[in-house]
Design an enzyme around this catalytic site. Structure first.
Site, short mmCIF file in Angstrom:
data_model
loop_
_atom_site.label_atom_id
_atom_site.label_comp_id
_atom_site.label_asym_id
_atom_site.label_seq_id
_atom_site.Cartn_x
_atom_site.Cartn_y
_atom_site.Cartn_z
N GLY A 1 0.82 -1.20 0.00
CA GLY A 1 0.00 0.00 0.00
C GLY A 1 0.85 1.25 0.00
CB ALA A 2 1.12 4.18 -1.28
N GLY A 3 0.64 5.69 1.43
CA GLY A 3 -0.09 6.71 2.18
C GLY A 3 0.67 8.02 2.14
N GLY A 4 0.25 8.94 3.01
CA GLY A 4 0.87 10.25 3.00
C GLY A 4 2.33 10.23 3.41
CG MET A 5 3.46 9.35 7.09
SD MET A 5 4.26 10.93 7.35
CE MET A 5 5.87 10.38 7.86
N GLY A 6 4.55 7.42 2.95
CA GLY A 6 5.44 6.65 2.11
C GLY A 6 4.75 5.42 1.55
CB VAL B 1 3.68 -0.27 3.11
CG1 VAL B 1 4.03 -1.39 4.11
CG2 VAL B 1 3.41 1.03 3.86
CG ASP C 1 -2.68 10.17 11.86
OD1 ASP C 1 -3.85 10.60 11.93
OD2 ASP C 1 -2.14 9.84 10.80
#
Length: 592
Positions: free
Chosen positions: A31-36, A38, A146
């Site tokens: 996956g992916a998100g605002g921080m980086g 995975v 968070d």
């Protein structure tokens, strides 16, 4: 949603993804998100792990690096049974990375989105497990900051809290003012929303909001623009009407108290959950603690890929340029004729950029340069008096053909550049204009030339002299939540876990976009690719808030790597609580 409709858990690695990080071989994207991003990997002993690589925007910030190193060091001291253990890290790498234990289960956000609200007994067990995780986190002096459904994974033996402490590192950087908000408005505490110091009670408030969402299916402070949600968090009482159980509702009201001192401790929350009649006086994660469909999803995520991904094919090397025969040293090698017919799209125009080909030994000739007639370099060997008539004839014919084709090319381009009938196509109109009369966000003005047919080259007369090809036009796309993104290359809505290389990401109250992109929006009724390019050069944006994008507003995203432009029109204004938004997109490939 049936099992065969669910997106795959393990996404294949893309060309731009690394194959190894810090000695860990990568097997798939998680996956992916605002921080980086995975990835799935394994320890040397064969245990699966999740490896997160920090986004370049954060990696370039010195203050983030310092705080990230401090928070990771603290996180490695956390040994709670309901947290994902931090195993390894690369704090000094070009892109810092972090390795945690792999949890074979979906996030609470995915569970509620796909299954709806969960039973009261399940919610009480979740509350008890997450509260115990907070005890372990707070015990080493870390505040999560968070805690939200996306940061709680559901495993067969209970929940796992992830990403503790990382948000604190990001909160200290200047990036939080340029499209990266740390914390989710629907689960923020009042003190966090007001920028006041956060404490352990901040995480308790988030736990209350999370539990209300899981039990009732809706956030306790409603949905809508981000600013409206934050106002309600600070000034209004939570709406817990959707929480079916009175005892659970009373516990959540205490967690959601406005004053931090009025909220219960994690230990008090565990005691209250354990004493509830629905759990029989014990918090036990037996086989039936989750709905059956969630258990099926856990099983699906336990079927791990153990075969390394197939390496990308090695691109063929550029063939060497033909050498001049030794019998004719006074003539240079013939210049290749410019390509006639459709021009191949630039690398990355239809997707992620491919690995570069082997660089040629010298600069390529300009496509409009006249063929060289003589080589002024001194010969490397004594000049022979006799010259083969076959060599002379072959060189002369090649030079004549190259000159003729170059002349024809120049005439065609001149016709296209000045808008004559011999040009390459018509002017591209406003975003969404459809030559076939199809539905789009806006039709081209009657005074403007007709839009070029889809897939055919066209010339933008916006003053740039750039040629544009319409790849798709007027695609009406809706993202139901911030877990889905717009893949700009393909013109589709995809799961955020897919992490397309060129994307527009709906999130709480604003859009994020790929690091290799620039954005611009206008209040005008028309926007062409050339106007987009000019607008980006003159007024580049650092953020696009939903509040600035009402229905009908035009915006554009330019890909720095290939010059392509996507022009969008807002069809339904973004929802600040869920990230839901509907737009119309048109993609123009840059053929310059």
């Amino acid at each position: 949603m049936s099992t065969d409709q669910l997106p795959p858990v393990f996404q294949p690695l893309l060309p731009e993804d690394p194959r190894e990080v810090g000695g860990y071989r990568l097997y798939a994207r998680l996956g992916a998100g605002g921080m980086g991003r995975v990835y799935l990997s394994y320890t040397p002993g064969g245990r699966p792990v999740a490896l997160k690589v920090v986004r370049p925007e954060f990696a370039e910030d010195g203050e983030f690096r310092r705080r990230f190193a401090q928070e990771v060091t603290n996180a490695q001291r956390i040994h709670g049974l309901y947290t994902a253990q931090v195993i390894d890290s690369g704090l000094d790498a070009a892109s810092p990375w972090l390795v945690t234990a792999y949890v074979p289960g979906p996030s609470l956000q995915q569970v509620v989105r796909e299954q709806g609200a969960l039973p009261v007994r399940t919610v009480l067990l979740l509350v008890g497990g997450i509260a115990e995780a907070l005890q372990a986190i707070h015990g080493v002096g870390v505040v999560h900051r968070d805690l939200k459904p996306a940061n709680v994974l559901v495993a067969a033996d209970g929940p796992r809290v992830i990403d503790f402490g990382i948000a604190r590192a990001a909160d200290a950087t200047a990036l939080t003012g340029t499209g990266f908000r740390i914390g989710s408005p629907a689960f923020m505490s009042p003190e966090q929303a007001q920028g006041r110091p956060v404490t352990e009670a901040t995480d308790v408030f988030a736990l209350g909001a999370l539990a209300a969402y899981v039990a009732g299916g809706t956030p306790p402070f409603g949905e809508g623009p981000e600013t409206a949600v934050l106002y309600r968090v600070v000034h209004e009482q939570p709406d817990l009407g959707a929480v079916p159980d009175e005892g659970l509702r009373a516990l959540l009201e205490r967690c959601l108290a406005k004053a931090p001192g009025d909220r219960p401790t994690p230990a008090a929350i565990i005691a209250a959950a354990r004493s509830h009649p629905a759990v029989g006086g014990e918090l036990r994660f037996a086989d039936d603690w989750l709905p059956a469909r969630v258990g099926t999803e856990i099983t699906r995520r336990s079927d791990l890929p153990r075969t390394p991904p197939t390496p990308l094919p090695v691109p063929p090397a550029v063939p060497p340029m033909p050498t001049v025969p030794a019998t004719a040293p006074s003539f240079a090698a013939p210049v290749p004729a410019p390509q006639v017919g459709p021009v191949a799209p630039p690398v990355g125009a239809f997707g992620p950029p491919q690995p570069p080909l082997q660089a040629p030994a010298g600069p390529a000739p300009h496509p409009f340069a006249a063929p060289a007639a003589f080589d002024t370099r001194a010969p490397a060997a004594p000049v022979r008096r006799g010259v083969s008539w076959k060599a002379l004839l072959a060189v002369a014919v090649a030079a004549a053909v190259a000159g003729t084709v170059a002349g024809v090319w120049l005439m065609k381009d001149s016709g296209a550049g000045n808008g004559t009938a011999g040009g390459r196509g018509a002017t591209t109109g406003a975003a969404g204009a459809s030559p076939s009369g199809g539905k789009g966000p806006a039709a081209a003005p009657a005074s403007s030339p007709a839009a070029a047919p889809s897939g055919s080259p066209g010339t933008d007369t916006g003053g740039t002299g750039t040629h544009w090809t319409e790849v798709y036009s007027g695609r009406e796309l809706a993202s139901p939540s911030y877990t889905y993104v717009f893949d700009l290359s393909s013109g589709k809505v995809v799961a955020a876990s897919v992490s397309p290389s060129w994307a527009l990401e709906p999130t709480y109250g604003h859009f994020n976009w790929s690091s290799s992109s620039d954005v611009y929006f206008t209040k005008q009724a028309e926007l062409t690719p050339a106007q987009c390019t000019t607008g980006i050069e003159q007024e580049p944006l650092t953020e696009m808030k939903y509040d600035d994008l009402p229905v009908g507003r035009l915006f554009c995203v330019r890909n720095r790597e290939n010059g392509g432009v996507v022009i969008g029109r807002v069809l339904e204004q973004g929802n600040g609580s869920t990230g839901a938004v509907k737009v119309s997109l048109s993609y123009y490939r840059n053929d310059a």
